[in-house]
Design a protein around this motif. Structure first.
Motif, PDB file in Angstrom:
ATOM      1  N   SER A 150       0.714  -1.130  -0.080  1.00  0.00           N
ATOM      2  CA  SER A 150       0.082  -0.005  -0.021  1.00  0.00           C
ATOM      3  C   SER A 150       0.880   1.536  -0.038  1.00  0.00           C
ATOM      4  N   GLU A 151       0.355   2.394  -0.272  1.00  0.00           N
ATOM      5  CA  GLU A 151       0.824   3.664  -0.286  1.00  0.00           C
ATOM      6  C   GLU A 151       0.336   4.323   1.032  1.00  0.00           C
ATOM      7  N   SER A 161      -1.483   7.086   2.188  1.00  0.00           N
ATOM      8  CA  SER A 161      -2.684   8.266   1.896  1.00  0.00           C
ATOM      9  C   SER A 161      -3.703   7.742   2.846  1.00  0.00           C
ATOM     10  N   GLN A 165      -7.219   4.209   0.435  1.00  0.00           N
ATOM     11  CA  GLN A 165      -6.456   3.290  -0.123  1.00  0.00           C
ATOM     12  C   GLN A 165      -7.535   2.112  -0.376  1.00  0.00           C
ATOM     13  N   THR A 179      -2.760  -2.124  -3.257  1.00  0.00           N
ATOM     14  CA  THR A 179      -3.787  -0.883  -3.037  1.00  0.00           C
ATOM     15  C   THR A 179      -3.412   0.116  -3.697  1.00  0.00           C
ATOM     16  N   SER A 180      -4.148   1.180  -4.207  1.00  0.00           N
ATOM     17  CA  SER A 180      -3.879   2.343  -4.793  1.00  0.00           C
ATOM     18  C   SER A 180      -4.728   3.561  -4.020  1.00  0.00           C
ATOM     19  N   THR A 181      -3.930   4.587  -4.241  1.00  0.00           N
ATOM     20  CA  THR A 181      -4.607   5.999  -3.864  1.00  0.00           C
ATOM     21  C   THR A 181      -5.760   6.466  -4.283  1.00  0.00           C
TER      22      THR A 181
END
Length: 482
Positions: free
Chosen positions: A391-392, A394, A397, A430-432
């Motif tokens: 994950s990032e 932010s 997510q 995961t992505s923001t």
């Protein structure tokens, strides 16, 4: 020399320590006397030091008292002779036997549920499952073990003239005993002709016994398939046998018989296998989970007992694809996906949970069977699934991909290696999700994939290869040869 009274001080001078300083009896005993030996090499002449101490076993699993007296003495084995060979073969020729067969409690009035692996008792002895012993010939002394699914093949010597008197060719030999007051019923009868064509009889009520007809032995048993139904407490409530009967020509001196037995708990469906024992390419990867608080993994298998991934649909809509799953087939690298339309009105947390359900399904398994025929009660035959998250940093997510890597290896003989799963990793990426302006939409792809990796070590050659030297030879090294 430390514990040998024949060793003299001159012998002691050749050593500095005792290679075996402590001598005890059974290491599993909770408490026992131990003999401690040492050498005093500074004395002149050297001396042997002996002490007798009380040794306590720190393990909680120890033997408090050895009350089985027969285990304390070595019995001389009976040497086979031409006179007793047949008797010894009958007693020990099966794939399993007991040291005290006379001690079996065959009282059918007391119906104690059998334990796993113990012989399935009948009114006269035990349920027979013929199998090959030393050679490929059939031995009828092999008992069927409770909850142990087995399949055997063996060769039976036959004579067409005496086929009606050979017990192993008759259906009665396999159904004339009851299992703990449960009669064995005939489930089906398949008749096989001399050329191999099989026909299922419409009625299985008629008992077909072997007999000689036109120089053929008809109704001879070629195969038996037992199916045992039991309760959750281990009580056998139903026993059925499916037969394959065939014709034997007068030229035949032997036939191949096949035997199989399977156990099913009542009100449950039998679990399909994906190999025996190793996985077969193209069959589903078996998976399941262990309920909380369950003492052992006997409830591993889920509803479909398969590892699944997201199934692509024609609309490619992730919300419409929720619930659609495709089984992971062993050896097949797979990829599937869908598209998610995101609007400004969507909230982050409910959307993230919805996408996670789309990728993993409602109940993602915790374990995968290492073999295609792994049983639920075999704890070591199940591999835990390692779950990773990428994950990032932010505030919002959302999961956009699930990657499953299945590592497997070739197990067993090089002639017939079996596929065995040794590691499974499921990675969620995961992505923001950025806030969209009002009225704007965004489409993001969601993917799911499976990759199979063979990590088998290459087979070592039976010979020693010559060492290689990584150097560059002079250009005229082989002169005047090319």
């Amino acid at each position: 020399c430390c514990c040998d009274p024949d060793c003299s001080p001159e012998d002691f001078s050749l050593f500095t320590t005792c290679s075996v300083p402590v001598v005890t009896g059974d290491s599993h005993l909770c408490s026992q006397k131990a003999a401690v030996y040492s050498l005093d090499v500074e004395a002149n002449p050297p001396e042997r030091i002996f002490k007798l101490i009380d040794q306590v076993n720190p393990s909680i699993f120890c033997i408090h008292a050895t009350n089985y007296k027969q285990a304390l003495y070595l019995k001389s084995p009976e040497i086979p002779t031409p006179e007793n060979f047949d008797q010894l073969l009958e007693k020990y020729g099966g794939s399993s036997f007991r040291a005290e067969p006379d001690s079996w409690d065959l009282d059918t009035d007391v119906q104690n549920p059998p334990e796993y692996g113990l012989p399935v008792q009948t009114e006269d002895a035990f349920l027979r499952l013929p199998s090959p012993v030393v050679s490929s010939w059939c031995s009828d002394a092999n008992p069927a073990g409770f909850l142990v699914n087995q399949a055997t093949k063996c060769i039976r010597s036959v004579s067409v003239e005496k086929c009606d008197s050979i017990q192993a060719l008759s259906m009665l030999f396999y159904i004339n005993s009851s299992i703990l007051a449960v009669n064995i019923t005939v489930q089906s009868i398949v008749v096989q002709s001399v050329n191999g064509m099989r026909t299922l009889l419409s009625s299985s009520d008629v008992l077909r016994l072997p007999m000689v007809l036109d120089e053929l032995c008809i109704n001879a048993v070629l195969g038996v398939n037992y199916h045992i139904t039991h309760t959750d407490t281990g009580e056998i409530i139903e026993a059925a046998a499916a037969f394959v009967l065939g014709a034997i020509s007068k030229e035949a001196i032997s036939i191949e018989q096949s035997f199989e037995i399977s156990f099913t708990q009542e009100n449950t469906q039998p679990v399909p296998l994906s190999g025996n024992p190793g996985y077969v390419v193209g069959l589903p990867v078996r998976a399941g989970f262990q309920p909380p608080g369950y003492p052992f993994p006997a409830a591993f298998l889920n509803k479909h007992s398969q590892l699944t991934i997201l199934q692509s649909t024609s609309t490619q809509d992730c919300l419409a694809a929720q619930g659609a799953r495709a089984p992971v087939l062993f050896g097949y690298n797979m990829i599937s996906g869908c598209k998610l339309r995101i609007t400004a009105a969507m909230e982050c947390q409910p959307l993230a949970q919805t996408l996670l359900d789309v990728l993993k399904g409602q109940s993602f398994p915790e374990f995968v069977a290492s073999f295609g025929n792994s049983q639920a009660q075999d704890v070591l035959d199940w591999v835990p699934i390692t779950q990773l998250h990428i994950s990032e940093q932010s505030p919002c997510q959302i999961p956009v991909s699930l990657g499953i890597e299945v590592k497997w290896t070739k197990y067993g003989s090089l002639v017939n290696p079996q596929a065995r799963i040794v590691n499974v990793t499921a990675t969620i990426t995961t992505s923001t999700l950025k806030q969209l302006p009002s009225g704007r939409e965004r489409i993001i792809p969601v993917t799911s994939s499976v990759v199979f990796t063979d990590i088998s070590s290459p087979a070592e050659p039976s010979y020693k290869a010559w060492p290689t030297i990584d150097i560059k030879l002079p250009f005229d090294f082989f002169y005047p040869f090319v």
